[in-house]
Every structure is written in structure tokens, then in C-alpha cells.
Design a protein around this motif. Structure first.
Motif, mmCIF file in Angstrom:
data_model
loop_
_atom_site.group_PDB
_atom_site.id
_atom_site.type_symbol
_atom_site.label_atom_id
_atom_site.label_comp_id
_atom_site.label_asym_id
_atom_site.label_seq_id
_atom_site.Cartn_x
_atom_site.Cartn_y
_atom_site.Cartn_z
ATOM 1 N N ASP A 1 14.860 8.491 13.191
ATOM 2 C CA ASP A 1 15.894 7.626 13.314
ATOM 3 C C ASP A 1 15.578 7.090 14.894
ATOM 4 O OD1 ASP A 1 17.593 5.529 12.909
ATOM 5 O OD2 ASP A 1 19.088 6.835 12.283
ATOM 6 N N GLN A 2 14.882 6.524 15.447
ATOM 7 C CA GLN A 2 14.634 6.397 16.827
ATOM 8 C C GLN A 2 14.064 4.976 17.065
ATOM 9 O OE1 GLN A 2 12.195 9.249 18.953
ATOM 10 N NE2 GLN A 2 12.742 10.641 17.455
ATOM 11 N N PRO A 3 14.609 4.208 18.198
ATOM 12 C CA PRO A 3 14.085 2.897 18.303
ATOM 13 C C PRO A 3 12.480 2.366 18.062
ATOM 14 C CG PRO A 3 15.693 3.598 20.028
ATOM 15 C CD PRO A 3 15.316 4.785 18.995
ATOM 16 N N GLN A 4 11.862 3.441 18.457
ATOM 17 C CA GLN A 4 10.210 3.248 18.562
ATOM 18 C C GLN A 4 9.928 3.027 17.274
ATOM 19 O OE1 GLN A 4 7.714 6.928 19.274
ATOM 20 N NE2 GLN A 4 9.752 8.101 19.022
ATOM 21 N N TYR A 5 10.420 3.416 16.156
ATOM 22 C CA TYR A 5 10.022 3.077 15.012
ATOM 23 C C TYR A 5 10.577 1.806 14.343
ATOM 24 C CZ TYR A 5 8.420 7.919 15.174
ATOM 25 O OH TYR A 5 7.821 9.304 15.487
ATOM 26 N N TYR A 6 11.045 1.135 15.065
ATOM 27 C CA TYR A 6 11.204 -0.406 14.771
ATOM 28 C C TYR A 6 10.004 -1.316 14.794
ATOM 29 C CZ TYR A 6 16.531 -0.570 14.790
ATOM 30 O OH TYR A 6 17.488 -0.107 14.909
ATOM 31 N N PHE A 7 8.885 -0.585 15.373
ATOM 32 C CA PHE A 7 7.735 -1.159 15.530
ATOM 33 C C PHE A 7 6.682 -0.555 14.235
ATOM 34 C CE2 PHE A 7 9.770 -1.159 19.699
ATOM 35 C CZ PHE A 7 9.701 -2.539 20.070
ATOM 36 N N PRO A 8 6.066 -1.518 13.701
ATOM 37 C CA PRO A 8 5.274 -1.243 12.590
ATOM 38 C C PRO A 8 4.126 -0.572 13.057
ATOM 39 C CG PRO A 8 5.009 -3.429 12.760
ATOM 40 C CD PRO A 8 6.377 -3.014 13.635
ATOM 41 N N THR A 9 3.695 0.592 12.206
ATOM 42 C CA THR A 9 2.424 1.472 12.576
ATOM 43 C C THR A 9 1.337 0.405 12.074
ATOM 44 O OG1 THR A 9 3.624 3.373 11.961
ATOM 45 C CG2 THR A 9 1.392 3.348 11.815
ATOM 46 N N TYR A 10 1.409 -0.112 11.121
ATOM 47 C CA TYR A 10 0.440 -1.144 10.399
ATOM 48 C C TYR A 10 0.875 -2.398 10.811
ATOM 49 C CZ TYR A 10 -1.914 3.029 8.904
ATOM 50 O OH TYR A 10 -2.414 4.337 8.829
ATOM 51 N N GLU A 11 0.366 -3.532 11.435
ATOM 52 C CA GLU A 11 1.049 -4.921 11.463
ATOM 53 C C GLU A 11 1.135 -5.618 10.263
ATOM 54 O OE1 GLU A 11 -3.094 -7.057 13.216
ATOM 55 O OE2 GLU A 11 -1.328 -6.680 14.344
ATOM 56 N N ASN A 12 0.238 -5.178 9.421
ATOM 57 C CA ASN A 12 0.201 -6.081 8.170
ATOM 58 C C ASN A 12 0.651 -5.177 7.033
ATOM 59 O OD1 ASN A 12 -1.759 -3.989 8.124
ATOM 60 N ND2 ASN A 12 -3.294 -5.253 6.845
ATOM 61 N N ASP A 13 1.804 -4.304 7.248
ATOM 62 C CA ASP A 13 2.428 -3.686 6.247
ATOM 63 C C ASP A 13 3.382 -4.392 5.401
ATOM 64 O OD1 ASP A 13 3.533 -1.582 4.753
ATOM 65 O OD2 ASP A 13 4.089 -0.436 6.369
ATOM 66 N N THR A 14 2.924 -4.709 4.339
ATOM 67 C CA THR A 14 3.751 -5.508 3.315
ATOM 68 C C THR A 14 4.791 -4.991 2.891
ATOM 69 O OG1 THR A 14 1.594 -6.626 2.729
ATOM 70 C CG2 THR A 14 3.513 -7.114 1.446
ATOM 71 N N LEU A 15 4.835 -3.560 2.725
ATOM 72 C CA LEU A 15 6.172 -2.890 2.094
ATOM 73 C C LEU A 15 7.338 -2.954 2.987
ATOM 74 C CD1 LEU A 15 7.038 -0.675 0.351
ATOM 75 C CD2 LEU A 15 6.384 0.967 1.821
ATOM 76 N N VAL B 1 0.831 -1.176 0.160
ATOM 77 C CA VAL B 1 -0.178 -0.063 -0.034
ATOM 78 C C VAL B 1 0.839 1.364 -0.200
ATOM 79 C CG1 VAL B 1 -1.747 1.127 1.200
ATOM 80 C CG2 VAL B 1 -1.815 -1.453 1.263
ATOM 81 N N CYS B 2 0.485 2.238 -0.780
ATOM 82 C CA CYS B 2 1.183 3.347 -0.883
ATOM 83 C C CYS B 2 1.267 4.143 0.388
ATOM 84 C CB CYS B 2 0.641 4.504 -1.815
ATOM 85 S SG CYS B 2 1.113 6.030 -1.922
#
Length: 443
Positions: free
Chosen positions: A376-390, A287-288
Motif C-alpha cells: 500500500d505505497q504510492p509507487q504502486y499507483y503506476f502500472p507494472t505493465y502499461e497495457n494491463d487491462t485488469l 491476463v492472469c
């Protein structure tokens, strides 16, 4: 003299037992059980007969009385027909024309030596016979399976809720699988379904768990055990069930485990080809970052974001030298900002996502990354959307990462370990900790 004969007879009996001790008799001869109601199985040499269910006794008889050992007897599909064939052949030619002779106790005197005869599929005639019996047995099993698949007069009782089910056998098997989580595989993989259900029911009636095969004191304890331990399934290692699964009839001399392992090896040998097929048959559906558009490949998605929104992911990746983990953090950061309808460059918030995207495109903020410290922070290792295929399609190509700039190896110089106490006092980590504590004290 009589005492001498008794002693000699006792010695011979002990000697005979000693010879038989290492011989292995199969627990379930024939591998595939004989058809129910079939005639008794004859001895190859004499008039001795044995019921099909007691073939072990017949094998023991032929070893002791006739010194005949049949190799891999458990792989013979129909032992009765096999025995009748060789019974006729042994009357036509000497046994030594067909069998290897094994001499036991060869270092002893001639009186104490015994000759055993080994009949095995190293003899072409024996192997052809075994293969023909296997093919014939397979034809019979497939015919029986087809009859069971077409049968609409089947009726049976559920083992777990006592519900009466009629129609096709699949009705009962699917009911137990869907309502009671008792899964024995697809109904079409089973043959002699009534016999299979009888075996399973007999085990449950004897208060035996179907999977771990432990015995319990009462029916309720058994049911609780099977439910809590998820043992509502049969033990695949128990060879008693082999005769009920069509896979065990497919290849001569091979069990389901061997057939399955060969299939796994074949899959591994063709893994590259299979993965390419998987990519074609199962689209990415990424998804875009800025709208609801979906594409079946990463390349199409990158092209869409560049043409429709002015966001060039590959260019940003190359210019900033982003490795895989930095790309992950950047994607998750952008996803979160767009979800919150906030421009990640000027931090202006909007009511609708479309208003945000229009603003970012008009101001060209969409192509400008904010300061690295923001995303560039550790919190963004976790996906915003759990089914993010990108996230699964991001690459870490060395050529792309090094296209814009050359990287130099950073030398790592170890600290002097000769004086541990001095190292503890003067280490870089100690200095950093002291500075941090001083900063906190001042604050």
C-alpha cells in the motif's frame, strides 16, 4: 419642377437602398452548385437571365425589380428547375395565391409603403418541389459517384511531389494521405473528384494555406508552414468544399454538420445499448496475475485464478476492505513481484516464473497477503505493465466493501481559527514537523 422630380427620385433611391440593407443574399446559392455547363437561370417574372455562376445577381434583380424574396434559397438543390417551375405557375395564378405579403414601412404614407412577396416552403407545394429536386439531385450525384468509383482511366498529379498517378482516383488520394499526410477523408465520400482537386490546386498555386487560408510569400514558406503546423488538410468550415462530399446531398435542407450532430445525439440516446454491444464485441483479454492465461471477462479471470492458483481476488478484496485505489496498488505490487520471480510473502527468489508459482501454490503463500505497508505505497499507483487491462476492470462496489465489516463515519473537528498566531504555534502539523526534525537531529 425638374429639380423637384430629381429630389423625389433621389429620395426614392435612398429609400430603396434602406429597404434592401437588411436582406441577406446567399454567397453560394443553391447550396449545391449547378451542373457545369448547364443553361442560364431565368428570372421568374421577366426575360432576364443570369449564368449559373452569377445567381446572386439574379436574386438581387428579383428583389429590386419584382420584390420577390425566396426563403432559404441556398437549400434549393437545383435553382434553375425551381425557377422554371414557378415561372410557369405564376402565369397560371396570381402571386398572392402562393406568397406571403410583407408590407414595409407600414406606418408611412401609402406612397412610401412597399409590398414584398415571400416564397417559402411553408407552402406545401413549394416544399414538395424542393424535396423532389433534392431527391433528383441525389440520384444524379450517386450515379456520378458510382461512375467515378468504377473509372480506371483517372490520371492526376500529386500536389506535393509532382508524381503522376493513374488508375482509379483512390490511388492519388491514398498516395497523398499515406505519403504526405494530406487526408481529405475516404475516396468513396468524395464526388466530382477532379473538380475538388482543381479547387485545392488553385489555392496552393495562389500560395494559400488550405486549413488556415493565410497567404504566404512563396511556395517553400507555404510548404514549411503546412508541414510544421500540420495544416495539410482542408478547412471543414469552408462551405466551398461542401459540394464535393456526398453527405451534403443526403438530407433535404441539412449540411454535413447538422447530419453529424444528429448522429451524435442518436448515439448518446442509445449509449447504454451501444456500450453493452461494445462489451460483447470487444473482449477484455485480461491476463492472469500468475501465468499467461487470458480471458474475455473479469469473472472468468477471477474464476481461473481461484481454481488454478488458489488466489481468490474477490475474497481478499472483501476481507481487507480494499477500495479501488488499494486494489490498483495490490495488482501492480503482485505483478512486479511475480515479474521479478520473488515470492511476495517470504521474499524467496527463483530463476523461473513457473518455479515461483509452484512454490507459492505449495506453501499457500499465494493466498496470503504480506503486511499492508509492503504494497500500500504510492509507487504502486503506476502500472507494472502499461497495457494491463485488469486495472480497467476493477470495481469499487460499496456492497462488497462493506460485506465483512461496518464502517463508521469519522468526525472531522475543525481547529479554532479565532487566534491565528496561537493556531500556528500549537497546530498538529507544527508538532509533527518538530518531531520529525528532532528525529533527524538524533539520527
Amino acid at each position: 419642377m425638374a429639380a423637384s422630380r430629381d429630389l423625389e427620385e433621389e429620395r426614392n433611391n435612398d429609400h430603396r437602398d434602406y429597404i434592401l440593407e437588411p436582406l441577406s443574399l446567399p454567397e453560394s446559392p443553391g447550396g449545391v452548385s449547378a451542373v457545369e455547363g448547364s443553361p442560364s437561370v431565368p428570372c421568374i417574372f421577366c426575360e432576364e437571365y443570369s449564368p449559373s455562376s452569377e445567381q446572386n445577381q439574379l436574386f438581387k434583380h428579383m428583389i429590386i425589380e419584382h420584390k420577390l424574396v425566396i426563403a432559404d434559397v441556398k437549400l434549393v438543390a437545383d435553382f434553375r428547375r425551381y425557377a422554371l417551375y414557378w415561372k410557369k405557375r405564376f402565369t397560371e395564378q396570381p402571386i398572392t395565391d402562393f406568397c406571403c405579403v410583407i408590407r414595409t414601412n407600414s406606418e408611412a404614407s401609402l406612397e412610401e409603403q412597399d409590398n414584398y412577396f415571400l416564397l417559402c416552403d411553408a407552402l406545401p407545394e413549394d416544399r414538395i418541389l424542393r424535396e423532389k429536386l433534392q431527391q433528383q439531385r441525389l440520384r444524379e450525384i450517386l450515379e456520378q459517384q458510382q461512375q467515378e468509383r468504377d473509372d480506371t482511366d483517372f490520371n492526376g498529379t500529386c500536389m506535393f511531389c509532382d508524381k503522376e498517378l493513374t488508375g482509379n482516383r483512390s490511388v492519388l488520394l491514398n498516395h497523398m494521405a499515406n505519403d504526405h499526410a494530406f487526408n481529405v477523408g475516404l475516396p468513396d465520400n468524395i464526388v466530382n473528384c477532379k473538380g475538388f482537386l482543381e479547387v485545392v490546386q488553385k489555392k496552393l498555386d495562389s500560395l494559400q494555406c488550405l486549413y488556415c487560408e493565410k497567404i504566404f510569400r512563396d511556395k517553400n514558406t507555404l510548404k514549411d508552414h503546412m508541414r510544421k503546423k500540420q495544416h495539410r488538410r482542408i478547412n471543414a468550415k469552408n462551405r466551398e468544399y461542401d459540394r464535393f462530399y456526398i453527405i451534403n446531398y443526403l438530407e433535404f435542407g441539412k449540411s454535413w454538420e447538422e447530419v453529424q450532430s444528429e448522429d451524435d445525439r442518436e448515439w448518446l440516446d442509445n449509449q447504454e445499448e451501444d456500450w453493452s454491444d461494445w462489451e460483447e464485441q470487444h473482449p477484455v483479454c485480461a491476463v492472469c496475475l500468475f501465468c499467461e492465461n487470458q480471458t474475455d471477462t473479469t469473472e472468468k479471470l477471477y474464476a481461473h485464478m481461484e481454481e488454478s492458483h488458489g488466489f481468490d481476488m474477490l475474497k481478499i478484496k472483501t476481507e481487507h476492505g480494499l477500495n479501488f485505489y488499494q486494489q490498483v496498488k495490490l495488482v501492480n505490487f503482485i505483478r512486479r513481484e511475480v515479474h521479478q520471480c520473488r515470492c511476495y510473502n517470504c521474499q524467496e527468489k527463483f530463476q523461473l516464473k513457473k518455479e515461483l508459482v509452484d512454490h507459492m501454490e505449495e506453501t499457500k503463500h499465494i493466498a496470503l497477503l504480506p503486511a499492508r505497508s509492503m504494497w500500500d505505497q504510492p509507487q504502486y499507483y503506476f502500472p507494472t505493465y502499461e497495457n494491463d487491462t485488469l486495472l480497467c476492470t476493477l470495481s469499487d462496489s460499496e456492497e462488497e466493501l462493506t460485506a465483512g465489516k461496518q464502517r463508521e463515519d469519522v468526525p472531522v473537528i475543525s481547529e479554532d481559527l479565532s487566534n491565528i498566531e496561537a493556531l500556528k504555534q500549537n497546530s498538529v502539523l507544527n508538532h509533527l514537523l518538530r518531531e520529525e526534525m528532532n528525529n533527524e537531529g538524533e539520527g
